[in-house]
Design a protein around this motif. Structure first.
Motif, PDB file in Angstrom:
ATOM      1  N   LEU A 344      19.650   8.192 -24.468  1.00 27.27           N
ATOM      2  CA  LEU A 344      18.704   7.523 -23.581  1.00 27.27           C
ATOM      3  C   LEU A 344      18.088   6.310 -24.273  1.00 27.27           C
ATOM      4  O   LEU A 344      17.921   5.248 -23.659  1.00 27.27           O
ATOM      5  CB  LEU A 344      17.608   8.505 -23.151  1.00 27.27           C
ATOM      6  N   ARG A 347      20.258   3.388 -24.296  1.00 22.37           N
ATOM      7  CA  ARG A 347      20.321   2.718 -22.991  1.00 22.37           C
ATOM      8  C   ARG A 347      19.036   1.961 -22.667  1.00 22.37           C
ATOM      9  O   ARG A 347      18.858   1.478 -21.551  1.00 22.37           O
ATOM     10  CB  ARG A 347      20.615   3.738 -21.892  1.00 22.37           C
ATOM     11  N   GLU A 369      18.064   8.030 -15.243  1.00 18.96           N
ATOM     12  CA  GLU A 369      19.510   8.113 -15.420  1.00 18.96           C
ATOM     13  C   GLU A 369      20.154   9.012 -14.362  1.00 18.96           C
ATOM     14  O   GLU A 369      21.263   8.731 -13.892  1.00 18.96           O
ATOM     15  CB  GLU A 369      19.844   8.612 -16.829  1.00 18.96           C
ATOM     16  N   ARG A 372      20.481   6.876 -11.346  1.00 18.95           N
ATOM     17  CA  ARG A 372      21.533   5.872 -11.516  1.00 18.95           C
ATOM     18  C   ARG A 372      22.915   6.478 -11.348  1.00 18.95           C
ATOM     19  O   ARG A 372      23.823   5.849 -10.775  1.00 18.95           O
ATOM     20  CB  ARG A 372      21.411   5.237 -12.911  1.00 18.95           C
ATOM     21  N   LEU A 389      26.510  11.007 -19.829  1.00 20.66           N
ATOM     22  CA  LEU A 389      26.024   9.899 -20.645  1.00 20.66           C
ATOM     23  C   LEU A 389      26.899   9.649 -21.863  1.00 20.66           C
ATOM     24  O   LEU A 389      26.641   8.707 -22.595  1.00 20.66           O
ATOM     25  CB  LEU A 389      24.565  10.157 -21.093  1.00 20.66           C
TER      26      LEU A 389
END
Length: 389
Positions: A344, A347, A369, A372, A389
């Motif tokens: 995370l 990102r 996330e 998204r 991820l």
């Protein structure tokens, strides 16, 4: 054994020229002495106050060993809440009924709220910590993690010492410098201390009325809204937009009701009140509606899991039902949570320290996330999300 984070009302004092940390401990203490004298304290009093101060490595170990906060809400709350604690809390409510009546009258804080803090912090005064308070505060101020919090507390303790209410050699408490039955830092004692038993002193270690009244005043000064609820268990429809949930997002109670949110018992608060839907372990676990007073808990303690557990326990102490645990999806291990936080962070999300703890920043990043990626955005991290991820 103290299994939870300390009660810390964050000190917002701006750093000064003296607010350094680290270096040789003796030189650091010399700097504290100089600053105290520059603030107008008598040099002899200052020297007596700091005469025997020592660095305490046990304090630093305790500060870095709060693994209990990696536990999810269901496990954490079951660990802290027992039938014995509930029974003792109700007995204490009866024993100090007149004190709680006074707190509710003067500060508007419901008795269950203070009983829950009293239980979790010191087991109703049974264990208040055995760390030397001045050593603890000085050790943590010297450490460079949070000097802006702990350094001002040393001078507050000096002020208490000048008034005869602090003994540098004998005053003890929690590892983070809190004192008394509801664990308050020295500055909070100065600002919120109340002589609840009328003996002319504020003794938070030995007087339950003093401790409870002081805690009530502190909550009031932190923004507690008199006569309003703080937390309530609810049922949420499967069709709810999960991206709207979380402590940082509010709608009116009336809006939530229109979306199908229903109380598990009793009635929701008045429709105009702002509120958030809290899903500590995602859409398949327990669900709560949090009212404005819930946010005040975060002024007292920064841990989401602790705050929610304390707020829920307060409802239990006032006759609330055991929450419906539901059937939440399996969460992540501590190692997996750190991996997730690193991803995370990579990102661009601000998750704070990569510590394996599902705090507010990590929850917000998880939810972003999930949204998204087209996953249910309930802020509960799972292996599926980690893999995506």
């Amino acid at each position: 054994m103290r299994l939870f984070a300390p009660l810390i009302a964050l000190c917002l004092a701006a750093p000064t020229a003296h607010a350094q940390c680290g270096g040789a401990f003796s030189a650091f203490v010399d700097g504290l002495r100089s600053e105290a004298v520059s603030k107008g304290h008598d040099r002899g009093t200052v020297n007596a106050f700091f005469r025997n101060v020592r660095q305490d490595p046990k304090v630093l170990r305790a500060d870095r060993a709060q693994g209990v906060f990696q536990k999810p809400f269901i496990e954490f709350s079951r660990r802290l809440i027992s039938q014995n604690r509930i029974d003792r809390g109700r007995a204490m409510a009866k024993k100090y009924d007149s004190v709680f009546d006074r707190i509710e009258r003067e500060f508007g804080v419901s008795r269950g709220v203070l009983l829950a803090f009293w239980a979790f912090e010191t087991d109703y005064g049974g264990f208040q910590g055995d760390f030397n308070t001045l050593n603890a505060l000085t050790t943590l101020a010297h450490d460079c993690r949070r000097p802006q919090l702990f350094r001002p507390q040393i001078f507050a303790a000096l002020e208490l010492y000048e008034h005869g209410d602090f003994d540098p050699a004998r005053t003890t408490g929690a590892w983070a410098g809190e004192i008394g039955m509801v664990q308050m830092l020295p500055r909070d004692i100065i600002e919120n201390g109340v002589d609840g038993d009328g003996d002319g002193h504020v003794r938070l270690k030995t007087s339950a009325p003093d401790a409870l009244m002081s805690g009530g005043k502190m909550l009031s000064n932190l923004g507690w809204r008199a006569g309003e609820p703080w937390l309530q268990e609810v049922r949420v429809p499967d069709t709810l937009d999960w991206s709207l949930t979380g402590p940082g997002q509010t709608r009116t109670v009336a809006d939530w009701a229109k979306m199908g949110v229903r109380p598990r018992a009793g009635q929701l608060a008045k429709g105009s009140l702002p509120a958030s839907i809290i899903l500590p372990q995602g859409r398949k676990g327990p669900a709560f509606i949090a009212y404005p007073n819930f946010q005040v808990y975060f002024e007292w303690n920064q841990s989401f899991t602790y705050v929610l557990t304390a707020a829920y326990f307060a409802t239990r102490l006032e006759g609330g039902k055991v929450y419906d645990a539901g059937n939440p999806e399996p969460g992540l291990s501590g190692t997996q949570m750190k991996q997730l936080q690193a991803k995370l962070q990579a990102r661009g999300h601000d998750v704070g320290k990569i510590d394996g703890i599902l705090g507010g920043g990590t929850r917000a990043a998880v939810q972003a996330e999930q949204k998204r990626l087209g996953l249910p955005a309930d802020a509960w991290p799972t292996a599926a999300l980690l893999n995506r991820l």
